[in-house]
Motif scaffolding. Structure first.
Motif, PDB file in Angstrom:
ATOM      1  N   GLN A 201       0.799  -1.195   0.088  1.00 58.14           N
ATOM      2  CA  GLN A 201       0.093   0.023  -0.238  1.00 58.14           C
ATOM      3  C   GLN A 201       0.989   1.187  -0.086  1.00 58.14           C
ATOM      4  O   GLN A 201       0.669   2.106  -0.584  1.00 58.14           O
ATOM      5  CB  GLN A 201      -0.889  -0.008   1.243  1.00 58.14           C
ATOM      6  N   VAL A 202       1.882   1.219   0.831  1.00 62.86           N
ATOM      7  CA  VAL A 202       2.821   2.347   0.811  1.00 62.86           C
ATOM      8  C   VAL A 202       3.571   2.489  -0.496  1.00 62.86           C
ATOM      9  O   VAL A 202       3.610   3.643  -1.023  1.00 62.86           O
ATOM     10  CB  VAL A 202       4.010   2.244   2.101  1.00 62.86           C
ATOM     11  N   ALA A 203       4.093   1.522  -0.997  1.00 59.50           N
ATOM     12  CA  ALA A 203       4.597   1.606  -2.529  1.00 59.50           C
ATOM     13  C   ALA A 203       3.726   2.242  -3.493  1.00 59.50           C
ATOM     14  O   ALA A 203       4.105   2.844  -4.214  1.00 59.50           O
ATOM     15  CB  ALA A 203       5.066   0.219  -2.877  1.00 59.50           C
ATOM     16  N   GLN A 204       2.366   1.631  -3.152  1.00 61.41           N
ATOM     17  CA  GLN A 204       1.254   2.250  -4.216  1.00 61.41           C
ATOM     18  C   GLN A 204       1.183   3.785  -4.023  1.00 61.41           C
ATOM     19  O   GLN A 204       1.103   4.604  -5.176  1.00 61.41           O
ATOM     20  CB  GLN A 204       0.117   1.599  -4.054  1.00 61.41           C
ATOM     21  N   LEU A 205       1.279   4.276  -2.907  1.00 57.62           N
ATOM     22  CA  LEU A 205       1.186   5.666  -2.628  1.00 57.62           C
ATOM     23  C   LEU A 205       2.084   6.337  -3.027  1.00 57.62           C
ATOM     24  O   LEU A 205       2.050   7.695  -3.270  1.00 57.62           O
ATOM     25  CB  LEU A 205       0.748   5.649  -0.979  1.00 57.62           C
ATOM     26  N   ALA A 206       3.366   5.729  -2.863  1.00 53.35           N
ATOM     27  CA  ALA A 206       4.643   6.474  -3.457  1.00 53.35           C
ATOM     28  C   ALA A 206       4.835   6.515  -4.825  1.00 53.35           C
ATOM     29  O   ALA A 206       5.881   7.098  -5.245  1.00 53.35           O
ATOM     30  CB  ALA A 206       5.751   5.874  -2.658  1.00 53.35           C
ATOM     31  N   GLY A 207       3.872   6.058  -5.477  1.00 55.90           N
ATOM     32  CA  GLY A 207       4.016   6.215  -7.001  1.00 55.90           C
ATOM     33  C   GLY A 207       4.357   4.844  -7.662  1.00 55.90           C
ATOM     34  O   GLY A 207       4.548   4.768  -9.057  1.00 55.90           O
ATOM     35  N   VAL A 208       4.654   3.950  -7.076  1.00 54.54           N
ATOM     36  CA  VAL A 208       5.008   2.629  -7.766  1.00 54.54           C
ATOM     37  C   VAL A 208       3.882   1.844  -8.496  1.00 54.54           C
ATOM     38  O   VAL A 208       2.730   1.789  -8.007  1.00 54.54           O
ATOM     39  CB  VAL A 208       5.705   1.653  -6.656  1.00 54.54           C
ATOM     40  N   ASN A 209       4.158   1.549  -9.824  1.00 53.06           N
ATOM     41  CA  ASN A 209       3.212   0.713 -10.529  1.00 53.06           C
ATOM     42  C   ASN A 209       2.916  -0.547 -10.244  1.00 53.06           C
ATOM     43  O   ASN A 209       3.742  -1.340 -10.679  1.00 53.06           O
ATOM     44  CB  ASN A 209       3.387   0.983 -12.166  1.00 53.06           C
ATOM     45  N   VAL A 210       2.405  -0.884  -8.951  1.00 55.69           N
ATOM     46  CA  VAL A 210       2.672  -2.178  -8.319  1.00 55.69           C
ATOM     47  C   VAL A 210       2.023  -3.086  -9.410  1.00 55.69           C
ATOM     48  O   VAL A 210       2.902  -4.387  -9.474  1.00 55.69           O
ATOM     49  CB  VAL A 210       1.821  -2.087  -6.924  1.00 55.69           C
ATOM     50  N   SER A 211       1.227  -3.027 -10.120  1.00 55.93           N
ATOM     51  CA  SER A 211       0.577  -4.432 -11.001  1.00 55.93           C
ATOM     52  C   SER A 211       1.896  -4.541 -12.091  1.00 55.93           C
ATOM     53  O   SER A 211       1.791  -5.558 -12.397  1.00 55.93           O
ATOM     54  CB  SER A 211      -0.825  -3.854 -11.983  1.00 55.93           C
TER      55      SER A 211
END
Length: 319
Positions: A201-211
């Motif tokens: 979740q933190v990575a997603q909020l940091a702008g990482v394209n998790v998918s």
């Protein structure tokens, strides 16, 4: 200001390496033939396939995922490659096509996980089953020989050849290790992999394209499984429909033994290589001791359980 040496920290950070050294020392005391050059090269050659698969698995587990389809991808990739070699397809075309197929199969599992929210265990379990069925359909349940064309002779060198006295599979595994080590330590993708495993979740909020990252890591796992399938097929000069059965367990074991947390976000590719070597040395040692294959499975399971327990204790003490 220099930091004082902490023996406890050093031991905890290097448990896999210490375990490998202790295991090798114990086996060498039992059998003086263990440390011969021929036997050590044999261990490295046998370990290379599992090490290559495990390095791809490391990317997946670092993101808190799992990939149960690696053995099936290995078998299908080997079958496709063998049929292309038997048809006298140029070697480079056969190899690249096989790697692309492996990456595509891995990316398919990654896409299901990333875009449809399916748990990695379920998605790759389905992938394992479907691809294994695809192998049986493609081969009709029979081995596929690579034939006797000139290209087949060149292909054999991939799995059975030597360069400067070192088996080519060992060299390939070494190149894969260096590439994976560089990616995880010095590239943006590597940082994203650790970030997603640490807290998605933190990575997603940091702008990482998790998918996208998840699709990439499963594609990497699939491509390296296909590479392992190429090596195994080249060495045997045929593709077996039952190839790769339970290889996912050895790969996961190597990753866990190397200190990578199944919860994701923590681990090193060097540890995975050491974990693969531990399994290779253990298998070799049990063969030297003429231990039944049934007991070998029990011993391997006990070692994996020990690694998981140590991982749990390490996480508990770090909180």
């Amino acid at each position: 200001m220099t930091r004082s040496f902490d023996i406890r920290t050093f031991v905890m950070e290097n448990i896999p390496l210490i375990g490998l050294i202790v295991l090798m020392a114990a086996v060498s005391l039992y059998s003086p033939n263990f440390l011969t050059v021929d036997n050590l090269l044999n261990i490295l050659r046998q370990t290379s396939i599992n090490a290559i698969i495990a390095m791809g698995m490391t990317f997946v587990i670092l993101t808190a995922g799992i990939d149960l389809s690696v053995g099936s991808i290995l078998a299908f990739a080997g079958a496709v490659c063998a049929s292309m070699i038997a048809a006298d397809t140029p070697l480079i075309v056969a190899l690249l096509t096989t790697l692309v197929i492996g990456a595509a199969l891995g990316a398919a599992s990654g896409s299901i996980i990333a875009f449809f929210g399916v748990q990695a265990f379920i998605a790759t379990l389905v992938g394992m089953t479907m691809v294994r069925g695809l192998v049986l359909v493609y081969t009709d349940g029979r081995p596929i020989s690579t034939g006797d064309f000139d290209v087949a002779n060149s292909f054999y060198e991939v799995g059975g050849g030597y360069i400067a006295g070192i088996p080519i599979p060992v060299i390939i595994a070494g190149v894969v290790f260096l590439a994976c080590w560089y990616v995880l330590n010095y590239t943006r993708l590597g940082r994203y992999v650790y970030a997603i495993g640490g807290n998605e979740q933190v990575a997603q909020l940091a702008g990482v394209n998790v998918s996208r990252v998840k699709v990439i890591v499963y594609a990497i796992s699939g491509a390296l499984s296909a590479l392992a399938g190429i090596i195994l097929t080249a060495r045997l000069e045929s593709a077996q429909p039952t190839a790769g059965l339970a290889y996912e367990l050895d790969a996961i074991a190597a990753v866990v033994l190397g200190g990578t947390s199944l919860a994701g976000g923590r681990g090193r590719i060097t540890g995975t290589l050491i974990g693969a070597l531990i399994i290779g040395v253990l298998n070799n040692a049990l063969n030297i001791m003429d231990v039944s294959s049934y007991y070998q499975m029990i011993a391997k399971g006990a070692v994996i359980l020990l690694a998981v327990v140590l991982d749990g204790r390490s996480k508990a003490t770090s909180k």
